[in-house]
Design a protein around this motif. Structure first.
Motif: not given
Length: 345
Positions: A264-265, A27, A282, A261-262, A285, A288, A320, A316-317
Motif C-alpha cells: 500500500y505504501r 487498501f 489511514t 502495508l508494504n 486501516m 488491520l 507498525t 504508519i511506520d
C-alpha cells in the motif's frame, strides 16, 4: 469482460456509504487481487450533474470494480450506464436494498422491493445504456411483505429481461419503526430463502450477503450459492481479506497485514504528493492488526498522529513498529518463562 471479473462474484466486499471510498478500495486490493470491490452507492442524479471525477473516479489498481448506483428513473439510469462504461468500470449495480431515510426520500434503495416491474425497467435501461454487466443488490423484502413472494417477484421480473446476477442481503429491510442501525440485527436473517432462490433458478448467479463474519462461513454458503459478499466485518477486520485469494480462488498464499502495508505504501505516497491528507487514508486501516499484540497502539497512533499537518508515511511506520515491539516483548517473556521452567526441571 476480464477473466478476473468473470469469477470475482465468488467473493465481494459490500458497497458501504462513507466507508468504501477509493482509498479503502485501494487498501483492500493489497489484501486480495480477486475479490470484486464496489463503490459507495452514488445516486444517478449526482453522477449526471455532479463532479464525476470526485464521485466515481478511481485508481486502476482497484479492478475488478463495480459502480453501485441509486436511482429509480430509467432515463437517468440509461445515461449513467454509458458514463460508467466510459469510466472503465467492470459492472454497474442497482441498489435495491439500502433502508436509510435518505434513500427512502428519493424513492429508491429498499423501497424498490415493492415495485419489481419498475426494477426490471431500470435494469433494462442499464443494459441498453452500455455493454457492462448490470446486476441487482436487493433485500428479501421490506416491512410486512411476504419474503419469498417479494424476492422471487423481483428476481423473476429482472430475469425476464435478461438480468442474470443478483446479490441478496438475506434480511428484510424495515423502513418504518427501525433505524438502519437496528435493521442490521432485526429481523432475523433468512439464508435458507436465498438458497431456495438458487435452487429454483440454477441458471442465475446468486450471491449472499448479511451477517457473514469469517471465511469458514463463506465456504459454507458457497455450497449453496455462487458468491458471498462481506460488509462491516471486512471493513473492521480487513486482515481476513488476506485469506480470500488462497481459500476461495485457489491462490498460492495468504497476504499478511505487514505485506499489505508494504504493498500500500506506493499508493499512499502518491496520494500524499497529490495533496491528500493522511487521515483520509489511514481511517480505513485501523482494524488491520486486529487480534495482534500492539493492535491498540497501532490504532491510536494512526488515529491521533495522522491528523497532524504534514503527517506522512512515518506515522504508519511508528504504528507498525508498535506492533513489532509488542510482539517481540511477548516473545521474550515466553522465552524467559521457558528458561525458568527448564531450570526448575
Amino acid at each position: 469482460m476480464t477473466n478476473t471479473y468473470a469469477r470475482s462474484h465468488r467473493f465481494s466486499v459490500a458497497p458501504m456509504m462513507d466507508w468504501t471510498d477509493r482509498h479503502c478500495r485501494a487498501f483492500h486490493r493489497t489484501l486480495t487481487q480477486n475479490a470484486l470491490l464496489y463503490t459507495e452507492m452514488v445516486t444517478s442524479k449526482a453522477i449526471i450533474h455532479g463532479d464525476r471525477d470526485r464521485l466515481i473516479g478511481y485508481n486502476a489498481c482497484e479492478h475488478p470494480l463495480a459502480l453501485q448506483v441509486g436511482g429509480s428513473e430509467p432515463d437517468e439510469l440509461h445515461r449513467v450506464a454509458k458514463i460508467a462504461e466510459d469510466y472503465g468500470y467492470d459492472e454497474i449495480n442497482l441498489n435495491c436494498g439500502c433502508p436509510s431515510d435518505r434513500v427512502q426520500s428519493g424513492s429508491f434503495g429498499a423501497c424498490l422491493m415493492r415495485e419489481p416491474q419498475l426494477v426490471a425497467d431500470c435494469m433494462q435501461a442499464l443494459r441498453e445504456g452500455s455493454s457492462l454487466p448490470a446486476t441487482v443488490k436487493c433485500r428479501i423484502g421490506v416491512d410486512d411483505q411476504d419474503e419469498e413472494a417479494a424476492l422471487f417477484a423481483l428476481v423473476e421480473a429482472c430475469k425476464a429481461i435478461g438480468i442474470t446476477t443478483f446479490i441478496v442481503h438475506a434480511r428484510k429491510a424495515w423502513l418504518k419503526g427501525l433505524s438502519p442501525k437496528e435493521n442490521r440485527d432485526i429481523p432475523p436473517l433468512n439464508y435458507e430463502l436465498v438458497y431456495a432462490l438458487k435452487r429454483a433458478h440454477p441458471d442465475l448467479t446468486i450471491s449472499i450477503n448479511g451477517g457473514i463474519n469469517t471465511i469458514d462461513e463463506a465456504e459454507t454458503h458457497l455450497k449453496h450459492v455462487d458468491g458471498v459478499m462481506l460488509g462491516r466485518k471486512a471493513y473492521h477486520e480487513p486482515a481476513l481479506l488476506g485469506q480470500v485469494d488462497q481459500r476461495l480462488f485457489g491462490g498460492s498464499a495468504d497476504v499478511d497485514p505487514f505485506t499489505a502495508l508494504n504493498l500500500y505504501r506506493p499508493y499512499i505516497e502518491a496520494q500524499l504528493e497529490a495533496g491528500e491528507k493522511l487521515t483520509h487514508i489511514t481511517r480505513h486501516m485501523l482494524g488491520l492488526m486486529h487480534g495482534l499484540p500492539g493492535a491498540r497502539a497501532f490504532r491510536r497512533i494512526l488515529t491521533v498522529d495522522s491528523i497532524a499537518e504534514g503527517a506522512g508515511l512515518e506515522v504508519i511506520d511508528r504504528a507498525t513498529d508498535a506492533v513489532y515491539a509488542a510482539t517481540e516483548s511477548i516473545r521474550l517473556r515466553q522465552q524467559d518463562y521457558a528458561l525458568q521452567q527448564a531450570s526448575a526441571d
